[in-house]
Write a protein that holds these residues in place. Structure first.
Motif, mmCIF file in Angstrom:
data_model
loop_
_atom_site.group_PDB
_atom_site.id
_atom_site.type_symbol
_atom_site.label_atom_id
_atom_site.label_comp_id
_atom_site.label_asym_id
_atom_site.label_seq_id
_atom_site.Cartn_x
_atom_site.Cartn_y
_atom_site.Cartn_z
ATOM 1 N N LEU A 179 36.305 55.655 42.728
ATOM 2 C CA LEU A 179 37.110 54.584 43.581
ATOM 3 C C LEU A 179 37.062 54.706 44.298
ATOM 4 N N LEU A 180 36.456 53.223 45.805
ATOM 5 C CA LEU A 180 35.709 53.245 46.397
ATOM 6 C C LEU A 180 37.324 52.315 47.520
ATOM 7 N N ASP A 181 37.713 52.779 47.500
ATOM 8 C CA ASP A 181 39.277 52.352 49.028
ATOM 9 C C ASP A 181 39.183 51.666 49.593
ATOM 10 N N LEU A 182 38.955 49.829 49.997
ATOM 11 C CA LEU A 182 38.898 49.321 50.312
ATOM 12 C C LEU A 182 39.798 49.572 50.812
ATOM 13 N N THR A 183 40.778 49.203 51.112
ATOM 14 C CA THR A 183 42.434 49.159 50.988
ATOM 15 C C THR A 183 42.585 49.178 52.625
ATOM 16 N N PRO A 184 43.169 47.802 53.073
ATOM 17 C CA PRO A 184 43.797 48.235 54.817
ATOM 18 C C PRO A 184 44.304 49.124 55.320
ATOM 19 N N GLU A 185 45.677 50.204 54.347
ATOM 20 C CA GLU A 185 46.268 51.638 54.286
ATOM 21 C C GLU A 185 45.488 52.342 53.728
ATOM 22 N N GLN A 186 44.435 52.257 53.664
ATOM 23 C CA GLN A 186 43.800 53.253 52.331
ATOM 24 C C GLN A 186 44.364 54.440 51.526
ATOM 25 N N GLY A 187 44.891 53.680 50.831
ATOM 26 C CA GLY A 187 46.253 54.139 50.178
ATOM 27 C C GLY A 187 45.691 54.638 48.754
ATOM 28 N N ALA A 188 44.341 54.578 47.939
ATOM 29 C CA ALA A 188 44.148 54.978 46.799
ATOM 30 C C ALA A 188 43.918 56.407 46.533
ATOM 31 N N ALA A 189 43.934 57.031 47.070
ATOM 32 C CA ALA A 189 44.630 58.452 46.896
ATOM 33 C C ALA A 189 45.927 58.694 45.943
ATOM 34 N N PHE A 190 46.597 58.123 46.151
ATOM 35 C CA PHE A 190 48.130 58.099 45.701
ATOM 36 C C PHE A 190 47.732 57.703 44.068
ATOM 37 N N PHE A 191 46.432 57.242 43.542
ATOM 38 C CA PHE A 191 46.287 57.277 41.616
ATOM 39 C C PHE A 191 45.961 58.352 41.668
ATOM 40 N N LEU A 192 45.866 59.495 42.818
ATOM 41 C CA LEU A 192 45.363 60.989 42.468
ATOM 42 C C LEU A 192 46.414 62.164 41.408
ATOM 43 N N GLU B 182 27.205 61.819 32.585
ATOM 44 C CA GLU B 182 26.000 60.952 31.932
ATOM 45 C C GLU B 182 25.899 59.239 32.755
ATOM 46 N N MET B 183 27.581 59.616 33.612
ATOM 47 C CA MET B 183 27.856 58.103 33.957
ATOM 48 C C MET B 183 28.644 58.178 35.286
ATOM 49 N N THR B 184 28.329 57.236 36.527
ATOM 50 C CA THR B 184 29.149 56.920 37.167
ATOM 51 C C THR B 184 29.952 56.210 37.265
ATOM 52 N N ILE B 185 31.192 55.624 37.015
ATOM 53 C CA ILE B 185 32.021 54.555 37.064
ATOM 54 C C ILE B 185 32.465 54.390 38.535
ATOM 55 N N LEU B 186 32.451 53.043 39.640
ATOM 56 C CA LEU B 186 32.151 52.446 40.595
ATOM 57 C C LEU B 186 33.722 51.299 40.601
ATOM 58 N N MET B 187 34.461 51.729 40.624
ATOM 59 C CA MET B 187 36.029 51.122 40.910
ATOM 60 C C MET B 187 36.249 50.079 42.690
ATOM 61 N N PRO B 188 35.852 49.454 42.965
ATOM 62 C CA PRO B 188 36.355 48.931 44.342
ATOM 63 C C PRO B 188 37.878 48.975 44.348
ATOM 64 N N VAL B 189 38.378 49.322 44.912
ATOM 65 C CA VAL B 189 39.988 48.853 45.207
ATOM 66 C C VAL B 189 40.683 48.301 46.210
ATOM 67 N N THR B 190 41.048 47.280 46.142
ATOM 68 C CA THR B 190 41.830 46.753 47.466
ATOM 69 C C THR B 190 42.789 45.640 47.524
ATOM 70 N N ASP B 191 43.697 46.530 46.750
ATOM 71 C CA ASP B 191 45.050 45.630 46.585
ATOM 72 C C ASP B 191 45.067 47.193 44.897
ATOM 73 N N MET B 192 46.373 47.364 45.660
ATOM 74 C CA MET B 192 47.197 48.423 44.796
ATOM 75 C C MET B 192 47.812 48.045 43.805
ATOM 76 N N THR B 193 48.108 47.002 43.910
ATOM 77 C CA THR B 193 49.119 46.438 42.581
ATOM 78 C C THR B 193 47.923 46.663 41.529
ATOM 79 N N GLN B 194 46.963 45.259 42.315
ATOM 80 C CA GLN B 194 46.242 45.529 41.000
ATOM 81 C C GLN B 194 45.233 46.324 40.329
ATOM 82 N N ALA B 195 45.283 47.043 40.962
ATOM 83 C CA ALA B 195 44.567 48.579 40.797
ATOM 84 C C ALA B 195 45.079 49.213 39.833
ATOM 85 N N GLU B 196 46.039 49.588 39.642
ATOM 86 C CA GLU B 196 46.892 49.871 39.052
ATOM 87 C C GLU B 196 46.934 50.349 37.515
ATOM 88 N N PRO B 197 47.314 48.857 37.246
ATOM 89 C CA PRO B 197 46.666 48.962 35.320
ATOM 90 C C PRO B 197 45.418 48.655 34.965
#
Length: 376
Positions: A281-294, A249-264
């Motif tokens: 999760l839209l991974d906008l970080t320079p290191e492209q590290g948002a896959a770590f959250f998976l 029913e819903m898509t939630i879009l979450m831009p990730v620009t800072d890994m430490t702020q994104a975690e909480p």
């Protein structure tokens, strides 16, 4: 002849709590039951269990050589009960709770007098501390009753059944045993209610000992264990919707620009009761590290979309244009204040979606703001 079966899984337990739990079962006003205690790889519990049973012929002990968890112990006990064609009603009890004398009689009565399609009944309960003292006042008790009185389709969002229940063996035989520990009960109710209806009884029939030393809830206090519980909880919901062919029913879009702020923030989002969504999760970080959250916060709804060199605005505009669900939510600046926020939001949006103004707004938004970005 006994027509009701009760299973108690038993691993480690305070001897006083165990004595109180077993005694409360044996003191039931309805007496025609079989009571199987499954000792799950804890040989030191055999003596206390036998002592508490006091030679009652309704009690049977099954000892397992190795501890394999609640689901395995429950399945072993119910396999034994369901061999008996006379067993019509079944339930299970915990080794640290206290069951009121009318517990079996009241639940059984509702099932017996209900329609053939009624397969699960559940009551409210009182939450107590280690000493058996009520933890909350009457106002809180009424809030619990309102929570459990929700429309039954809300079972897909929250485990409203709770800890006081009974169900018909004819439906239990259809769905297989318990699984998905430590949310084995919740997953079981979801599967069971796909074959039968359920009914809530707004009466207190037991005392639930909150966070006793050896309870499942006490083992979930660490962040890691809580995340593991949450992951399994979401798997149960995800699989139930797939079985019922319920679309997202819903898509939630979450831009990730800072890994430490994104975690909480992501932790906060994953606590929401509403779950019929994809979280992108839209991974906008320079290191492209948002896959770590998976791996850190496993969840069947989570996907990561790499978007290097995108601005937040461009990433969101493109993602909104790609969204095919009924609703889209952009998240990631401030946490939600309550775990029911998304539930309330969707409840507000559903009736609005049918209005011409809402449809026109959607069309104008997509046409005005969708634009492809470089690197797409």
């Amino acid at each position: 002849m006994s027509d009701t079966g009760i299973v108690m899984p038993l691993y480690k337990q305070d001897i006083g709590y165990l004595q109180a739990a077993i005694s409360s079962v044996l003191a039931q006003s309805y007496e025609a039951f079989r009571f199987i205690i499954v000792i799950d790889g804890a040989p030191d519990m055999v003596g206390p269990a036998l002592h508490a049973a006091g030679g009652d012929p309704r009690v049977q002990l099954i000892t397992l050589p190795e501890n394999k968890g609640v689901s395995n112990a429950l399945n072993r006990g119910f396999d034994e009960l369901l061999k008996d064609p006379a067993i019509t009603y079944v339930t299970w009890v915990s080794s640290d709770n206290v069951y009121y004398p009318s517990f079996i009689e009241r639940l059984r009565q509702e099932l017996e007098q209900g329609s053939d399609s009624l397969g699960l009944v559940f009551s409210t309960f009182r939450q107590v501390d280690a000493g058996g003292n009520p933890l909350y006042d009457e106002q809180h008790q009424q809030a619990l009753i309102r929570y459990q009185s929700q429309p039954h389709h809300e079972l897909l969002n929250a485990s409203i059944v709770g800890v006081s229940f009974m169900y018909k063996s004819q439906y239990a035989r259809k769905i297989g045993g318990y699984r998905l520990q430590p949310v084995e009960d919740y997953d079981y109710w979801l599967r069971l209610t796909e074959t039968c209806s359920m009914k809530f009884i707004p009466e207190i029939l037991m005392d639930y000992r909150v966070n006793s030393a050896f309870s499942v809830s006490a083992s979930l206090h660490s962040q890691e264990e809580h995340r593991r519980w949450r992951h399994t909880f979401q798997i149960a919901k995800y699989e139930a919707r797939a079985r019922r062919c319920i679309p997202l029913e819903m898509t939630i879009l979450m831009p990730v620009t800072d890994m430490t702020q994104a975690e909480p923030l992501l932790d906060n989002l994953l606590e929401q009761h509403y779950s019929n969504c994809m979280i992108r999760l839209l991974d906008l970080t320079p290191e492209q590290g948002a896959a770590f959250f998976l791996s850190l916060m496993q969840d069947p709804r989570l996907i990561v979309t790499p978007r290097p060199h995108y601005s937040v605005k461009d990433a969101l505009v493109q993602a909104i244009g790609e969204t095919v669900t009924r609703f889209v939510v952009c998240f990631g600046v401030k946490p939600y204040t309550a775990v029911t926020d998304l539930l309330y939001l969707t409840d507000l949006l559903r009736p609005l979606q049918a209005t011409p103004a809402f449809r026109l707004f959607q069309l104008m938004f997509r046409r005005s703001y969708y634009k492809p970005s470089l690197g797409s």
